[in-house]
Motif scaffolding. Structure first.
Motif, mmCIF file in Angstrom:
data_model
loop_
_atom_site.group_PDB
_atom_site.id
_atom_site.type_symbol
_atom_site.label_atom_id
_atom_site.label_comp_id
_atom_site.label_asym_id
_atom_site.label_seq_id
_atom_site.Cartn_x
_atom_site.Cartn_y
_atom_site.Cartn_z
ATOM 1 N N ALA A 33 66.339 10.304 58.188
ATOM 2 C CA ALA A 33 65.145 10.061 57.361
ATOM 3 C C ALA A 33 63.946 10.810 57.930
ATOM 4 O O ALA A 33 63.166 11.430 57.197
ATOM 5 C CB ALA A 33 64.850 8.568 57.286
ATOM 6 N N LEU A 34 63.824 10.774 59.243
ATOM 7 C CA LEU A 34 62.691 11.421 59.917
ATOM 8 C C LEU A 34 62.756 12.936 59.777
ATOM 9 O O LEU A 34 61.781 13.582 59.406
ATOM 10 C CB LEU A 34 62.694 11.026 61.401
ATOM 11 C CG LEU A 34 61.561 11.575 62.248
ATOM 12 C CD1 LEU A 34 60.225 10.947 61.856
ATOM 13 C CD2 LEU A 34 61.831 11.342 63.735
ATOM 14 N N HIS A 99 60.639 1.275 63.064
ATOM 15 C CA HIS A 99 59.371 1.965 63.348
ATOM 16 C C HIS A 99 59.492 3.465 63.066
ATOM 17 O O HIS A 99 58.579 4.066 62.500
ATOM 18 C CB HIS A 99 58.977 1.800 64.827
ATOM 19 C CG HIS A 99 58.597 0.395 65.193
ATOM 20 N ND1 HIS A 99 58.475 -0.627 64.285
ATOM 21 C CD2 HIS A 99 58.284 -0.160 66.387
ATOM 22 C CE1 HIS A 99 58.122 -1.736 64.903
ATOM 23 N NE2 HIS A 99 58.006 -1.477 66.179
ATOM 24 N N ILE A 100 60.596 4.062 63.504
ATOM 25 C CA ILE A 100 60.822 5.496 63.261
ATOM 26 C C ILE A 100 60.800 5.771 61.756
ATOM 27 O O ILE A 100 60.149 6.704 61.278
ATOM 28 C CB ILE A 100 62.164 5.942 63.891
ATOM 29 C CG1 ILE A 100 62.079 5.877 65.426
ATOM 30 C CG2 ILE A 100 62.553 7.356 63.425
ATOM 31 C CD1 ILE A 100 63.422 5.971 66.142
ATOM 32 N N VAL A 103 57.302 5.755 60.224
ATOM 33 C CA VAL A 103 56.540 6.986 60.432
ATOM 34 C C VAL A 103 56.981 8.030 59.392
ATOM 35 O O VAL A 103 56.143 8.693 58.761
ATOM 36 C CB VAL A 103 56.718 7.535 61.864
ATOM 37 C CG1 VAL A 103 55.995 8.875 62.025
ATOM 38 C CG2 VAL A 103 56.205 6.539 62.897
ATOM 39 N N ALA A 104 58.299 8.154 59.182
ATOM 40 C CA ALA A 104 58.815 9.091 58.171
ATOM 41 C C ALA A 104 58.219 8.754 56.802
ATOM 42 O O ALA A 104 57.762 9.638 56.069
ATOM 43 C CB ALA A 104 60.342 9.023 58.120
ATOM 44 N N ARG A 105 58.199 7.466 56.485
ATOM 45 C CA ARG A 105 57.696 7.003 55.184
ATOM 46 C C ARG A 105 56.197 7.304 55.050
ATOM 47 O O ARG A 105 55.728 7.739 54.010
ATOM 48 C CB ARG A 105 57.970 5.500 55.093
ATOM 49 C CG ARG A 105 57.328 4.820 53.930
ATOM 50 C CD ARG A 105 57.905 3.491 53.564
ATOM 51 N NE ARG A 105 58.601 3.490 52.287
ATOM 52 C CZ ARG A 105 58.143 4.042 51.174
ATOM 53 N NH1 ARG A 105 57.004 4.682 51.156
ATOM 54 N NH2 ARG A 105 58.845 3.981 50.062
ATOM 55 N N MET A 106 55.455 7.073 56.126
ATOM 56 C CA MET A 106 54.000 7.219 56.086
ATOM 57 C C MET A 106 53.601 8.664 55.825
ATOM 58 O O MET A 106 52.613 8.935 55.161
ATOM 59 C CB MET A 106 53.425 6.746 57.420
ATOM 60 C CG MET A 106 51.909 6.656 57.466
ATOM 61 S SD MET A 106 51.373 5.734 58.938
ATOM 62 C CE MET A 106 52.140 6.670 60.267
ATOM 63 N N GLU A 110 55.232 14.962 53.307
ATOM 64 C CA GLU A 110 55.216 15.850 54.473
ATOM 65 C C GLU A 110 56.321 15.450 55.449
ATOM 66 O O GLU A 110 56.810 14.317 55.417
ATOM 67 C CB GLU A 110 53.870 15.735 55.209
ATOM 68 C CG GLU A 110 52.644 16.033 54.374
ATOM 69 C CD GLU A 110 52.599 17.494 53.961
ATOM 70 O OE1 GLU A 110 52.867 18.350 54.836
ATOM 71 O OE2 GLU A 110 52.347 17.780 52.774
ATOM 72 N N HIS A 111 56.659 16.364 56.344
ATOM 73 C CA HIS A 111 57.524 16.028 57.475
ATOM 74 C C HIS A 111 56.660 15.518 58.638
ATOM 75 O O HIS A 111 55.686 16.179 58.988
ATOM 76 C CB HIS A 111 58.295 17.268 57.946
ATOM 77 C CG HIS A 111 59.481 17.578 57.106
ATOM 78 N ND1 HIS A 111 59.377 18.024 55.807
ATOM 79 C CD2 HIS A 111 60.824 17.502 57.370
ATOM 80 C CE1 HIS A 111 60.593 18.209 55.300
ATOM 81 N NE2 HIS A 111 61.491 17.895 56.227
ATOM 82 N N ALA A 112 57.037 14.381 59.198
ATOM 83 C CA ALA A 112 56.283 13.872 60.363
ATOM 84 C C ALA A 112 56.512 14.769 61.580
ATOM 85 O O ALA A 112 55.646 14.888 62.441
ATOM 86 C CB ALA A 112 56.698 12.439 60.671
#
Lengths: 220, 220
Positions: A33-34, A99-100, A103-106, A110-112
């Motif tokens: 996902a990340l 949590h990881i 961050v991907a979702r947020m 874009e790519h985190a």
């Protein structure tokens, strides 16, 4: 009575292994996902964390019931109290996968994770999956040698973590502070995931040998 | 026999309170070390963490001995298993104080915390000290109402944490990536410290009422 008691102890151990497998899947999905900025996968991990929490609840409750009803002797007592500890580590590992994913979702669409540190996170994901797979096997087999190996295996995670900081601090880092914050936190999540896998392994060592490593999994 | 058993249970609880006090002192000293770039204080916290670890060891061992020898009934069993949980939270809080001190030490003679975010860390330190003081009192008194309040009290820490990120991401942030990494990690340490204080309080609520909050202290 005693037989169903042994069966229950074995079944609790099998549930711990199942929980480790669930955490391993969560880590694998969270890393994808990340790296792919795949919000559907991120949501899967976030929603799935409830099941991991429920596994903890279930195992804990069963351990407690055994303690209350069976008044186990020292050896079995150690099995049960160790299970109650491991389940905390495993649940926390599930949280870190969540949590990881958040961050991907947020950062979506874009790519985190920018290209420069993509290999590091790919590697961190692989090491994390290996560590939890090994921790699961160690829970199942109580193989002390393999359990001890996890300490060294985790060094790879610490090396990746240091490498990440080198990237962030190089003069060529072009992504500014926001991305640096994301990468710092993500690096910390993977590192803590590794620490907890080592924690699980140490508990197995304690279970089998009675040896106590420094009890807390703690990196600066 | 039963009387010395009750005394032992009470004494374990007193040791938990003592451990909470030790963690509170460590937090206070760590924050001063951080804000004053005082390396002697930082070393004090780092060296002192061993004592906190030893407290954990001691309390855990005594809980285990009680479980093995006394075959406690459900209520006392819950007291003992809860103590074993709380001691993990408290030890982890000690580790976080050590982490804060290590950042101070690493940047010495520079200040790890630049002037812009100094008020935020001063405040975070105060909130952290208040949370652990209250957690200690809640362990001693088993006051469920006060325990529940800690959830809300911890919101102050989360607000400080958000404020920190706003500072870091403002166009005026003049300190570059290295300082941003330090501040991100330090912010995380204070936030997790608060989470664990809430964790301790939740365990007291569970102990008294049997109510289970979501078992893990988890912020994204």
């Amino acid at each position: 009575m005693r037989d169903s008691y042994r069966e229950e102890l074995d079944d609790i151990n099998a549930c711990l292994v199942g929980m480790a497998n669930a955490v391993g899947s969560a880590m694998s999905t969270a890393t994808t996902a990340l790296l792919d900025a795949d919000v559907a996968l991120a949501d899967l991990v976030i929603a799935g964390d409830e099941q991991i929490d429920a596994m903890r609840e279930n195992i804990e409750q069963r351990c407690f019931t055994l303690l209350a009803r069976q008044q186990p002797v020292a050896g079995d007592l150690r099995v049960i109290t160790t299970a109650m500890r491991m389940v905390s580590d495993l649940e926390r590992m599930g949280d870190l996968c969540e949590h990881i994913s958040k961050v991907a979702r947020m950062r979506f669409p874009e790519h985190a994770v920018p290209q420069e540190v993509r290999p590091a996170f790919l590697e961190a994901g692989h090491v994390a999956e290996m560590l939890i797979a090994k921790a699961g096997t160690v829970i199942a087999t109580r193989d002390v040698e393999a359990a001890r190996e996890l300490e060294t295996d985790d060094d790879a995670m610490d090396a990746i973590h240091r490498e990440l900081f080198r990237e962030l601090l190089s003069d060529k880092w072009p992504h500014g502070v926001e991305t640096a914050i994301d990468i710092t936190l993500l690096g910390r999540y993977y590192e803590r995931f590794g620490d907890h896998a080592v924690g699980v392994a140490r508990r197995v060592v304690y279970l089998v040998t009675g040896e106590r490593h420094v009890p807390e999994v703690s990196h600066p």
